[in-house]
Design an enzyme around this catalytic site. Structure first.
Site, PDB file in Angstrom:
ATOM      1  CG  ASN A   1      -5.075   1.566  -7.340  1.00 34.83           C
ATOM      2  OD1 ASN A   1      -4.330   1.673  -6.359  1.00 34.83           O
ATOM      3  ND2 ASN A   1      -6.230   0.933  -7.267  1.00 34.83           N
ATOM      4  CE  LYS A   2      -1.777  -4.322  -6.725  1.00 35.51           C
ATOM      5  NZ  LYS A   2      -0.400  -4.731  -7.099  1.00 35.51           N
TER       6      LYS A   2
ATOM      7  CG  ASP B   1       0.090   2.040  -5.749  1.00 34.85           C
ATOM      8  OD1 ASP B   1      -1.078   1.682  -5.956  1.00 34.85           O
ATOM      9  OD2 ASP B   1       0.809   1.585  -4.848  1.00 34.85           O
TER      10      ASP B   1
ATOM     11  NE  ARG C   1       5.619  -3.517  -4.781  1.00 30.68           N
ATOM     12  CZ  ARG C   1       4.300  -3.575  -4.553  1.00 30.68           C
ATOM     13  NH1 ARG C   1       3.812  -3.281  -3.362  1.00 30.68           N
ATOM     14  NH2 ARG C   1       3.470  -3.900  -5.531  1.00 30.68           N
TER      15      ARG C   1
ATOM     16  CD  GLN D   1      -2.745  -7.076  -3.560  1.00 32.89           C
ATOM     17  OE1 GLN D   1      -3.475  -7.724  -4.296  1.00 32.89           O
ATOM     18  NE2 GLN D   1      -1.559  -6.650  -3.943  1.00 32.89           N
TER      19      GLN D   1
ATOM     20  N   GLY E   1       0.880  -1.157   0.000  1.00 35.78           N
ATOM     21  CA  GLY E   1       0.000   0.000   0.000  1.00 35.78           C
ATOM     22  C   GLY E   1       0.922   1.213   0.000  1.00 35.78           C
ATOM     23  CB  ALA E   2       1.145   4.135  -2.261  1.00 37.55           C
TER      24      ALA E   2
END
Ligand code: MRU
Length: 351
Positions: A248-249, A238, A90, A197, A51-52
């Site tokens: 995002n994801k 993110d 990351r 997630q 999670g950012a």
């Protein structure tokens, strides 16, 4: 550490970062301690902390913990080397480099101070990143309340709750605040393939808070929207570019396209720590690619494809700003009636 208050803290003796190992949830709530560069790097890479904003908080405390151990001179060179190392764990969540840079900048500005004083300033900066996140999440959740009414059903993707941040969360914060105020919201949660997630973390957090939530596979969202069962989509992010394109994801873009098609509002929840003023558009955002084993064997008793099967596993996608109904920041809601960059400037989020 309480699971509703975030997933990262500095240990009492200030010698390590303590995190809830998110890879073990929801079956086990285990706190682990990180004190070496490799432990911090691995925790971020393997999504033990994820999670950012949570990655940023971990990196902030991590840089302080590592700075205390530096024996080599020059101190600053070694600190920057460690910062580069953590940063490479990351690439997509901007909060990681944001936190690393803040800690390095404090060191650069105060390098002439006695080491103990310099380290104390670094600790205060790391705590500030953490405290700012708590305040931003609370404010984002409050703005989120403007977007819902009692009884609404909201689709979520991935996890943007307290585990991914500090407290409340971004995309999930509104659920918790609404609950505190007696406003009932319902959620459908995308499981979020391949790392689940949504299933493992979002459902867990919402259940803990007593929010009515239903788990679905990612490919079911279209049917629910077509049936009129979704009032809005709430997602985190993110890295957000100056034009409002939001990484995002993986799978978020698909949800946004569906939402546009079925006329469902699509909201991105974005603390200012996730805005990257160096990215003009989403094309500038580097997308992390992860191992194929996450797709075909990680959560299965037996592999679901033959050994050696070619896989493509990007961890994020970028949703074009045209597909986003509004971006909720801690300083207000951008609704697309001016450019996102103008909004950011007007709200003093960027210079
Ligand atoms: O790979 P992850 O689990 O770190 O990806 C996280 C997300 O995509 C979240 O939606 C995002 O970080 C928002 S956190 C408030």
């Amino acid at each position: 550490m309480s699971i509703n208050e975030g997933s990262v803290v500095l240990s009492k003796d200030k010698n390590c970062v303590e995190i809830i190992d998110q890879t073990l949830l929801p079956l086990e709530e285990r706190i682990i301690s990180l004190s070496t560069p490799e432990e911090i790097y691995d925790a971020i890479y393997y999504l033990k902390v994820r999670g950012a904003p949570a990655i940023g908080i971990c990196a902030g405390y991590g840089m302080y913990v590592l700075a205390k151990q530096i024996k080599k001179e020059p101190f600053l060179d070694e600190l920057l080397r460690l910062g580069d190392y953590l940063n490479s764990s990351r690439p997509t969540a901007v909060n990681l480099s944001f936190a690393v840079n803040r800690l390095c900048n404090v060191a650069k500005k105060n390098i002439l101070l006695p080491r103990e004083e310099l380290l104390e300033l670094m600790r205060l900066e790391a705590e500030k990143i953490h405290k700012e996140d708590i305040e931003m999440c609370r404010s984002i959740a409050t703005f989120g309340l403007e977007l819902v009414k009692a009884g609404d059903t909201i689709l979520t993707h991935c996890n943007a709750g307290p585990l991914a941040t500090s407290k409340y969360g971004t995309g999930l914060g509104t659920f918790f605040l609404a609950k505190e105020k007696g406003i009932e919201l319902k959620a459908y949660c995308d499981e979020t393939r391949p790392l689940l997630q949504g299933a493992r973390l979002t459902v867990y957090e919402l259940q803990n808070a007593g929010v009515d939530c239903t788990l679905i596979c990612d490919n079911m969202a279209a049917a629910l929207m077509k049936q009129g069962k979704i009032d809005a989509c709430f997602v985190g992010c993110d890295r957000v570019a100056l034009n409002g394109d939001a990484a995002n994801k993986i799978g978020t873009l698909g949800v946004a396209v569906l939402a546009k098609h079925y006329g469902v509002p699509f909201y991105v929840f974005c603390p200012s720590s996730t805005v990257d003023k160096n990215c003009k558009t989403g094309d500038d955002i580097v997308i992390e690619e992860r191992k194929s084993s996450e797709i075909f064997e990680m959560f299965y008793e037996k592999p679901v494809a033959r050994e050696g099967t070619k896989c493509y596993n990007p961890a994020f996608d970028v949703t074009d700003h045209e597909l986003i109904t509004a971006i909720v920041t801690e300083k207000g809601i951008w609704r697309g009636d001016e450019s996102f960059e103008t909004f950011l400037r007007r709200k003093n989020i960027i210079d």
